[in-house]
Design a protein around this motif. Structure first.
Motif, PDB file in Angstrom:
ATOM      1  N   SER A 161      42.305   1.014   4.409  1.00  0.00           N
ATOM      2  CA  SER A 161      43.096   1.998   3.671  1.00  0.00           C
ATOM      3  C   SER A 161      42.924   1.801   2.165  1.00  0.00           C
ATOM      4  O   SER A 161      42.560   0.722   1.696  1.00  0.00           O
ATOM      5  CB  SER A 161      44.560   1.919   4.086  1.00  0.00           C
ATOM      6  N   VAL A 162      43.181   2.867   1.421  1.00  0.00           N
ATOM      7  CA  VAL A 162      42.932   2.824  -0.022  1.00  0.00           C
ATOM      8  C   VAL A 162      43.878   1.860  -0.715  1.00  0.00           C
ATOM      9  O   VAL A 162      43.471   1.048  -1.537  1.00  0.00           O
ATOM     10  CB  VAL A 162      43.087   4.236  -0.623  1.00  0.00           C
ATOM     11  N   ASP A 163      45.146   1.919  -0.336  1.00  0.00           N
ATOM     12  CA  ASP A 163      46.133   1.144  -1.077  1.00  0.00           C
ATOM     13  C   ASP A 163      46.190  -0.315  -0.665  1.00  0.00           C
ATOM     14  O   ASP A 163      46.245  -1.199  -1.503  1.00  0.00           O
ATOM     15  CB  ASP A 163      47.514   1.767  -0.875  1.00  0.00           C
ATOM     16  N   VAL A 164      46.193  -0.549   0.642  1.00  0.00           N
ATOM     17  CA  VAL A 164      46.428  -1.918   1.079  1.00  0.00           C
ATOM     18  C   VAL A 164      45.253  -2.497   1.861  1.00  0.00           C
ATOM     19  O   VAL A 164      45.316  -3.628   2.316  1.00  0.00           O
ATOM     20  CB  VAL A 164      47.700  -2.002   1.961  1.00  0.00           C
ATOM     21  N   GLY A 165      44.196  -1.730   2.037  1.00  0.00           N
ATOM     22  CA  GLY A 165      43.075  -2.223   2.834  1.00  0.00           C
ATOM     23  C   GLY A 165      42.380  -3.410   2.202  1.00  0.00           C
ATOM     24  O   GLY A 165      42.170  -3.446   0.988  1.00  0.00           O
ATOM     25  N   ALA A 166      42.039  -4.374   3.046  1.00  0.00           N
ATOM     26  CA  ALA A 166      41.437  -5.616   2.536  1.00  0.00           C
ATOM     27  C   ALA A 166      40.145  -5.332   1.780  1.00  0.00           C
ATOM     28  O   ALA A 166      39.892  -5.925   0.723  1.00  0.00           O
ATOM     29  CB  ALA A 166      41.166  -6.558   3.703  1.00  0.00           C
TER      30      ALA A 166
END
Lengths: 328, 290
Positions: A161-166
């Protein structure tokens, strides 16, 4: 005369029963007494039969609503019949070809990228001699198969994911721009393929490992004496040994070309990737259940079911023609 | 090129490391999720990349286990899994056994009925309507009853029962057993590996049910874990889809979301290693032949 024949015939059936089944019926056993002597078998099969009738065959009868304008308040008996109206509007639907394309593309990518992975993994695992190392890795390989698509989709979100993706966090830590993997139609199919590989390819090795296990060890010993190296042995003994399994599974996979992992697609789709994510099952769900357009949704259902049936049946025929055992 | 100590050749090393790398790829996502779920939520910085927690804490787990929504869906899922698996076994095993008795009148009809469902199923909407007409909507029984057995399970288990030597059953019959007795005293004890395998399969299937729960259960008190996790993780994230990382739009409670994913996999992780040795054997019985 015919009666005599009949008697002789039923007598023979009685003899057949010697190898399994009921106490041998008397030579003149009538159909009634054969039914009676099978009473415990019927008793054991009763709940299962009830299941198949209620949850498999009653719905098949309900398929009639695809030819109606189904009104839930009056039921199937009270709804008016409209013939092929819903099928015609399905073929004219602008989504029809999009769904066809998506279904095909997802399956083709699976065939190209997913299908060979279990074969390669099985060949690799087979070369591992250290039993404990092999067991540990097999345990790890099989595990993702037992996770739900919700979990797999969640893991994907945590990574992409954009915000929390590793991955995006790592990218931005290194000062690079982030990538919106999940909302860009470009990446959608390939993400599905990678998910399938991650979840199922380890489990897929089981079939091939079993086929390899049936190879006679003497063949390998003979090959060693003849001076064949490891690679040569894989190429000339192991691979031909699993070829029937490979072909069978390939044909069965081709037979499944009309169906797509429905939960997987539903979980990964969002409005931004709808153009590449919509397949017949998701459409049927959205239109039929979410928007309560039950008859049209059922028509989509039937269309997909028929196409799927044709493919599965043909591939199963092909498998049997080649002399292998089909899916039943 | 044998290395003296281990007897490993170069190609051995290549193969072993390839296998190990594949396993590592399989495991990495879990390690990542586990380690973030154990990070102290107060010390967690959403935009920083971690692989190992800087401050360990059980706060996220403690918080999740104290919420009603999680406990409700845990209880609901546990009920569906236990009752559903028991019913699966009770229905499928005798049915599969009965399907090996070809001499019973009606065998052909019943066998054909089962095989047809391998190829053709009515699909989600008619099944949904049947479940609704039975008044099962919004009840956990909808999930249990609509997945009571399946043609695949029946065919595989039935192939296994066919391999039981008839002489064993004959012996029991001479001792005065009827068909039910033969099934309970001969067939069932012989099928323990199959039962172990399918218990795992059935339980996992119920535990993982997502779509059926989505359409059949609307009352959030009866939600299954999969529905809850989907809402916590995917819906929460999808609401942010499209907006590129705005500084103030950081989704909260990431550690909580990861902890909930870990908790919902935990039962499978616990049971799996013990049953694993059975299922490779069990699944091959009668399924695909090379």
């Amino acid at each position: 005369m015919p009666e005599k024949l009949n008697k002789a015939f039923s007598g023979m059936k009685g003899i057949d029963n010697l190898d399994g089944g009921l106490p041998m019926p008397k030579a003149k056993s009538s159909i009634a007494s054969r039914i009676f002597s099978g009473r415990y078998i019927y008793l054991m099969m009763l709940p299962g039969m009830a299941y198949f009738i209620v949850f498999k065959y009653a719905p098949m009868w309900m398929l009639g609503i695809a030819f109606q304008d189904y009104n839930p308040f009056v039921g199937m008996a009270g709804s008016s019949w409209v013939g092929l109206k819903h099928f015609i509007s399905l073929f004219q639907d602008s989504y029809f070809f999009i769904m066809l394309r998506n279904t095909l593309m997802i399956n083709i990518l699976n065939l190209i990228f997913y299908f060979p992975v279990p074969i390669v993994l099985a060949l690799l695992l087979n070369e591992v001699r250290h039993e404990k190392f092999k067991k540990i890795n097999q345990t790890i390989f099989y595990f993702p198969h037992f996770l739900s698509w919700v979990i797999v989709a969640s893991l994907t979100y945590f990574l992409l994911s954009v915000d929390v993706g590793a991955i995006n966090k790592a990218l931005s830590t290194m000062g690079m721009p982030t990538v919106s993997f999940l909302s860009n139609p470009k990446y959608f199919w390939i993400i599905l393929t990678i998910q399938s590989i991650w979840k199922e390819s380890g489990w897929g090795t089981i079939v091939f490992l079993a086929a390899i296990a049936s190879v006679d060890m003497e063949q390998y010993e003979a090959a060693v004496i003849d001076g064949a190296g490891r690679f040569k042995r894989i190429l000339c003994i192991t691979l031909p040994a699993i070829m029937p399994t490979v072909i069978t599974l390939l044909l069965l996979q081709l037979g499944n070309i009309a169906s797509v992992g429905f939960e997987q697609v539903l979980l990964m789709s969002n409005p931004l990737v709808n153009s590449v994510a919509e397949v017949f099952d998701t459409y049927s769900y959205r239109i039929g259940i979410q928007q309560s357009n039950i008859s049209f949704g059922t028509a989509v259902n039937i269309f997909k079911g028929l196409v799927g049936f044709a493919f599965v049946w043909t591939s199963n025929r092909a498998v049997k023609k080649l002399g292998f055992e089909g899916i039943y | 090129m044998l290395s003296r100590k281990t007897g490993m050749t170069v190609s051995d090393w290549a193969i072993y490391s390839a296998v190990a790398i594949v396993s590592l790829i399989g495991v990495l996502p879990f390690v990542y999720v586990l380690s973030i779920s154990f990070t102290d939520p107060d010390a967690y910085m959403p935009f920083k990349f971690y692989f190992f927690p800087e401050q360990w804490s059980l706060k996220s787990y403690r918080y999740i286990l104290s919420t009603n929504s999680f406990m409700n869906s845990l209880m609901s899922t546990a009920f569906i899994t236990v009752a559903g698996t028991a019913i699966n076994l009770a229905v499928t095993l005798p049915f599969a056994y009965g399907l090996t008795k070809r001499h019973v009148p009606g065998y052909r009809l019943i066998h054909t009925m089962v095989i047809i469902t391998l190829f053709f199923s009515a699909g989600m909407i008619p099944t949904y309507l049947v479940v609704r007409n039975l008044g099962l909507l919004n009840s956990q029984w909808a999930l249990i009853l609509s997945a009571m057995t399946s043609a695949w399970d029946v065919v595989i288990i039935s192939t296994f029962y066919q391999s039981i030597p008839p002489t064993l059953e004959e012996a029991a019959r001479i001792d005065g057993c009827n068909d039910l007795g033969v099934f309970l005293k001969v067939a069932l004890p012989l099928s323990m590996p199959v039962i172990a395998t399918f218990t795992l399969f059935f339980a996992v299937r119920h535990w993982n049910t997502y779509f059926n729960a989505l359409i059949y259960i609307s009352d959030t008190k009866k939600w299954t874990l999969q529905l809850l996790v989907k809402q916590l993780v995917i819906d929460a994230d999808a609401s942010g889809v499209g907006q590129s990382s705005g500084n103030d739009a950081a989704p909260p409670q990431e550690t909580l979301r990861m902890a909930s994913v870990v908790l919902s996999m935990l039962p499978i992780m616990c049971v799996y290693p013990f049953l694993q040795k059975h299922f490779a054997k069990g699944v091959m019985i009668g399924s695909v032949k090379g």
